[in-house]
Design a protein around this motif. Structure first.
Motif, PDB file in Angstrom:
ATOM      1  N   LYS A   1       0.816  -1.223   0.000  1.00 35.36           N
ATOM      2  CA  LYS A   1       0.000   0.000   0.000  1.00 35.36           C
ATOM      3  C   LYS A   1       0.852   1.276   0.000  1.00 35.36           C
ATOM      4  CE  LYS A   1      -3.519  -2.643   2.482  1.00 35.36           C
ATOM      5  NZ  LYS A   1      -4.066  -3.269   1.275  1.00 35.36           N
ATOM      6  N   TRP A   2       1.899   1.291  -0.820  1.00 32.63           N
ATOM      7  CA  TRP A   2       2.878   2.381  -0.952  1.00 32.63           C
ATOM      8  C   TRP A   2       3.349   2.997   0.355  1.00 32.63           C
ATOM      9  CZ3 TRP A   2      -0.025   7.383  -1.855  1.00 32.63           C
ATOM     10  CH2 TRP A   2      -1.370   7.192  -2.208  1.00 32.63           C
ATOM     11  N   HIS A   3       3.550   2.150   1.355  1.00 28.07           N
ATOM     12  CA  HIS A   3       4.106   2.630   2.625  1.00 28.07           C
ATOM     13  C   HIS A   3       5.629   2.704   2.660  1.00 28.07           C
ATOM     14  CE1 HIS A   3       0.119   1.583   4.776  1.00 28.07           C
ATOM     15  NE2 HIS A   3       0.172   2.867   4.523  1.00 28.07           N
ATOM     16  N   PRO A   4       6.363   1.720   2.105  1.00 26.73           N
ATOM     17  CA  PRO A   4       7.824   1.766   2.293  1.00 26.73           C
ATOM     18  C   PRO A   4       8.428   3.017   1.656  1.00 26.73           C
ATOM     19  CG  PRO A   4       7.124  -0.339   1.328  1.00 26.73           C
ATOM     20  CD  PRO A   4       5.946   0.575   1.286  1.00 26.73           C
ATOM     21  N   GLU A   5       9.493   3.488   2.252  1.00 29.76           N
ATOM     22  CA  GLU A   5      10.203   4.625   1.669  1.00 29.76           C
ATOM     23  C   GLU A   5      10.945   4.152   0.418  1.00 29.76           C
ATOM     24  OE1 GLU A   5      13.756   7.687   2.524  1.00 29.76           O
ATOM     25  OE2 GLU A   5      13.002   6.604   4.297  1.00 29.76           O
ATOM     26  N   VAL A   6      10.766   4.906  -0.659  1.00 24.18           N
ATOM     27  CA  VAL A   6      11.347   4.509  -1.947  1.00 24.18           C
ATOM     28  C   VAL A   6      12.716   5.160  -2.104  1.00 24.18           C
ATOM     29  CG1 VAL A   6      11.070   4.593  -4.454  1.00 24.18           C
ATOM     30  CG2 VAL A   6       9.058   4.305  -2.965  1.00 24.18           C
ATOM     31  N   ARG A   7      13.721   4.337  -2.372  1.00 25.56           N
ATOM     32  CA  ARG A   7      15.066   4.886  -2.572  1.00 25.56           C
ATOM     33  C   ARG A   7      15.352   5.168  -4.041  1.00 25.56           C
ATOM     34  NH1 ARG A   7      18.668   1.301   1.682  1.00 25.56           N
ATOM     35  NH2 ARG A   7      17.772   2.272   3.538  1.00 25.56           N
ATOM     36  N   ARG A   8      14.832   4.291  -4.891  1.00 21.63           N
ATOM     37  CA  ARG A   8      15.132   4.433  -6.302  1.00 21.63           C
ATOM     38  C   ARG A   8      14.149   3.573  -7.091  1.00 21.63           C
ATOM     39  NH1 ARG A   8      18.809   2.737 -10.287  1.00 21.63           N
ATOM     40  NH2 ARG A   8      18.956   0.745  -9.233  1.00 21.63           N
ATOM     41  N   VAL A   9      13.853   3.984  -8.305  1.00 20.11           N
ATOM     42  CA  VAL A   9      12.995   3.198  -9.194  1.00 20.11           C
ATOM     43  C   VAL A   9      13.818   2.865 -10.434  1.00 20.11           C
ATOM     44  CG1 VAL A   9      10.848   3.172 -10.523  1.00 20.11           C
ATOM     45  CG2 VAL A   9      10.951   4.439  -8.366  1.00 20.11           C
ATOM     46  N   SER A  10      13.774   1.607 -10.842  1.00 15.17           N
ATOM     47  CA  SER A  10      14.499   1.247 -12.067  1.00 15.17           C
ATOM     48  C   SER A  10      13.616   0.336 -12.915  1.00 15.17           C
ATOM     49  CB  SER A  10      15.808   0.538 -11.720  1.00 15.17           C
ATOM     50  OG  SER A  10      15.526  -0.622 -10.963  1.00 15.17           O
ATOM     51  N   TYR A  11      13.950   0.257 -14.187  1.00 15.02           N
ATOM     52  CA  TYR A  11      13.168  -0.570 -15.111  1.00 15.02           C
ATOM     53  C   TYR A  11      14.044  -1.726 -15.564  1.00 15.02           C
ATOM     54  CZ  TYR A  11      11.029   4.075 -15.251  1.00 15.02           C
ATOM     55  OH  TYR A  11      10.502   5.296 -14.909  1.00 15.02           O
TER      56      TYR A  11
ATOM     57  N   HIS B   1       3.741  11.071  -6.612  1.00 14.98           N
ATOM     58  CA  HIS B   1       4.566  12.101  -5.969  1.00 14.98           C
ATOM     59  C   HIS B   1       5.716  11.499  -5.161  1.00 14.98           C
ATOM     60  CE1 HIS B   1       1.004  11.021  -3.657  1.00 14.98           C
ATOM     61  NE2 HIS B   1       1.646  11.318  -2.556  1.00 14.98           N
ATOM     62  N   LYS B   2       5.447  10.378  -4.474  1.00 13.04           N
ATOM     63  CA  LYS B   2       6.508   9.728  -3.687  1.00 13.04           C
ATOM     64  C   LYS B   2       7.620   9.210  -4.613  1.00 13.04           C
ATOM     65  CE  LYS B   2       3.834   8.161   0.295  1.00 13.04           C
ATOM     66  NZ  LYS B   2       3.753   7.100   1.307  1.00 13.04           N
ATOM     67  N   LEU B   3       7.192   8.636  -5.727  1.00 10.22           N
ATOM     68  CA  LEU B   3       8.163   8.048  -6.646  1.00 10.22           C
ATOM     69  C   LEU B   3       8.958   9.140  -7.363  1.00 10.22           C
ATOM     70  CD1 LEU B   3       5.714   5.333  -7.975  1.00 10.22           C
ATOM     71  CD2 LEU B   3       7.668   4.918  -6.487  1.00 10.22           C
ATOM     72  N   MET B   4       8.282  10.252  -7.678  1.00  9.95           N
ATOM     73  CA  MET B   4       8.977  11.373  -8.331  1.00  9.95           C
ATOM     74  C   MET B   4      10.070  11.917  -7.425  1.00  9.95           C
ATOM     75  SD  MET B   4       5.881  13.419 -10.161  1.00  9.95           S
ATOM     76  CE  MET B   4       6.968  14.608 -10.965  1.00  9.95           C
ATOM     77  N   ALA B   5       9.715  12.083  -6.159  1.00 10.61           N
ATOM     78  CA  ALA B   5      10.687  12.604  -5.201  1.00 10.61           C
ATOM     79  C   ALA B   5      11.905  11.676  -5.153  1.00 10.61           C
ATOM     80  CB  ALA B   5      10.049  12.752  -3.827  1.00 10.61           C
ATOM     81  N   ALA B   6      11.643  10.372  -5.109  1.00  3.39           N
ATOM     82  CA  ALA B   6      12.733   9.388  -5.052  1.00  3.39           C
ATOM     83  C   ALA B   6      13.630   9.483  -6.282  1.00  3.39           C
ATOM     84  CB  ALA B   6      12.169   7.983  -4.910  1.00  3.39           C
ATOM     85  N   GLN B   7      13.055   9.895  -7.405  1.00  6.74           N
ATOM     86  CA  GLN B   7      13.822   9.971  -8.648  1.00  6.74           C
ATOM     87  C   GLN B   7      14.462  11.352  -8.842  1.00  6.74           C
ATOM     88  OE1 GLN B   7      14.177   6.810  -9.034  1.00  6.74           O
ATOM     89  NE2 GLN B   7      13.895   6.773 -11.251  1.00  6.74           N
ATOM     90  N   GLY B   8      14.282  12.203  -7.850  1.00  5.47           N
ATOM     91  CA  GLY B   8      14.914  13.516  -7.919  1.00  5.47           C
ATOM     92  C   GLY B   8      14.116  14.545  -8.710  1.00  5.47           C
ATOM     93  N   PHE B   9      12.849  14.239  -9.002  1.00  3.59           N
ATOM     94  CA  PHE B   9      11.986  15.222  -9.658  1.00  3.59           C
ATOM     95  C   PHE B   9      11.260  16.049  -8.602  1.00  3.59           C
ATOM     96  CE2 PHE B   9      11.907  11.766 -12.878  1.00  3.59           C
ATOM     97  CZ  PHE B   9      12.331  12.488 -13.983  1.00  3.59           C
ATOM     98  N   GLU B  10      10.960  17.265  -8.917  1.00  2.00           N
ATOM     99  CA  GLU B  10      10.058  18.038  -8.065  1.00  2.00           C
ATOM    100  C   GLU B  10       8.686  17.379  -8.175  1.00  2.00           C
ATOM    101  OE1 GLU B  10      10.063  22.405  -8.588  1.00  2.00           O
ATOM    102  OE2 GLU B  10       7.872  22.260  -8.638  1.00  2.00           O
TER     103      GLU B  10
END
Lengths: 307, 307
Positions: free
Chosen positions: A156-166, A236-245
């Motif tokens: 349920k998108w609780h864990p803190e995201v460090r990075r997203v990769s494909y 928004h959480k994932l964007m932040a993790a990827q360094g996007f505003e």
């Protein structure tokens, strides 16, 4: 031919509006497949299914996924067998996965299997998975790498995201027809989908981003964000993790190399100058699509922008 | 340890009676798998499932197959997709096939997958498929070879049968434990199952018939025929095609090389001298099992014969 790039839920809403405004067989829809996974031995393609069900008039608008009125009897029995059932698969929905898995085991590509499923459901619009190759969005958390569905549905998108990769994207190829659909389109529409886990993987398939930059067609995107939060889901959480505003501006900046126009919500009118400074034309309107009327109205506005 | 050889429906009735009379974990059940097939990409083992559901208390006694109260939503949707749906697969039943197929694709043998399914359902009795190798009953008709399920379910046993064969049986091996269960049994019970398409394939697996001849255990069979007709199903038609007399005598003759005692219906008392002349002891009783009480009573009589 108008070409649409989309994920699941948010994109499906705009697409529902679009097919009420223009001829459905004039659309080509390129779907994110980086959330695809194999569950209970069955190949599941969540975004493709959501779009296919939407086009077939079967979708469950309340949930944003699955087939309206579906039951969960198979899943109940799988649970009796001790299977992990955090990913909710309805009975009718399972028929899709059973048939797709069978077709793919018989040697059909994901794109060919999708075409067969769409034809059987009477879907006139061409639905193309972004790639026939397996690409998987991986979410790095403190407890290790998980899939997007594990992050989104199970945790349920609780864990803190460090990075997203494909995973797998570097060697993937666009499915047949994807680059052609972008290059030869009269217009390209980027749906209000998660820029990191829905649109991001499509853009990362080699050749897609270049095709978007090079196409003569106008490219317009609709923001999935209002203020610093996604309309639905964890963008928004994932964007932040990827360094996007984490804002409509952050998305516009991520798309600026190929985008012509960007549609943002009234609530984000203050971002207009910053987005315009990226060289984009900005259209401010209401981007919430809670009713069919709102879906149609937003679709009409998007169509007006590209005409 | 008592060992039971069985097909589906008829055998399940006697087994239901047996487990009410003796400790279920003192039984080993060897199931016919020559009706197994792959439908919608899923591995279906109809007889094993009928027995497993019976032992788990889930079986649909009215139909003789499947899970009680099951629904057919997945199948309806597969039909919407244009799939052939003459073989009725319920939703809960499909969970079994989905999980079995997954386990087998992960490398488990049919026997290992069966053991996993049984354990999950709390079945104490050991259920062993006759073989982990694919054996398929083929029915030769004027219009070509068809599977038993096509003959029995799809064509409702209408076509004239020219010959029955067990494709793959010559190179098949008994599943682990099958020969041991026959050789080391305190008694072997042959269920009132179709002698051509249920018991026949088990007997044709190399080593099984020899083990039945050699075992020190008493071997008793219950007739599935009353007069010249099977209690249910097309056994008499298939027997005639194979050159057997379509009667309890015909069955006794087919089993005489390993059988000690044969249970026939009152209606067949006149066959007693002919069957006895084969060297068998004959027990005459009522072999119809329409109620739980009748199943238990017949099971008791069979147990008395082997004690």
């Amino acid at each position: 031919m108008m070409t649409v790039l989309t994920g699941g839920t948010g994109g499906a809403k705009l697409i529902e509006g679009l097919i009420l405004e223009i001829d459905p067989d004039g659309l080509v829809i390129v779907c994110n497949t980086a959330d695809d996974s194999v569950l209970h031995g069955l190949y599941i393609s969540p975004d493709t299914d959501t779009i296919m069900y939407t086009l077939a008039g079967l979708s469950d608008d309340r949930q944003g996924w699955g087939i309206r009125g579906d039951t969960f009897t198979v899943l109940e029995q799988l649970e009796n067998y001790g299977c992990s059932t955090w990913f909710k698969l309805g009975d009718r929905d399972l028929a899709t996965h059973i048939l797709r898995t069978k077709l793919m085991r018989q040697g059909l590509s994901l794109a060919q299997a999708t075409e067969t499923l769409c034809r059987s459901l009477g879907v006139a619009t061409k639905v193309i998975p972004m790639s026939d190759d397996r690409v998987e969005t991986r979410i790095a958390t403190a407890d290790g790498d998980i899939s997007f569905q594990e992050y989104f549905v199970k945790q349920k998108w609780h864990p803190e995201v460090r990075r997203v990769s494909y995973s797998g994207v570097a060697t993937s190829r666009p499915a047949p027809g994807v680059l052609h659909a972008i290059r030869e389109a009269s217009a390209v529409i980027i749906c209000p989908s998660n820029p990191v886990t829905s649109i991001g993987p499509i853009l990362a398939v080699p050749g897609v981003r270049a095709a978007l930059r090079e196409t003569a067609a106008p490219v317009v995107a609709v923001s999935p964000m209002i203020g610093d939060t996604a309309i639905s889901g964890p963008a928004h959480k994932l964007m932040a993790a990827q360094g996007f505003e984490a804002s409509a501006y952050g998305i516009a900046r991520g798309y600026a190399d190929f985008l012509g126009a960007f549609v943002v919500d009234y609530a984000d009118s203050d971002l207009k100058p910053r987005i315009a400074a990226l060289g984009l034309s900005v259209h401010v309107t209401s981007i919430r699509m809670a009713s069919v009327a709102e879906k149609r109205r937003l679709a009409r506005e998007v169509l007006a922008l590209v005409e």
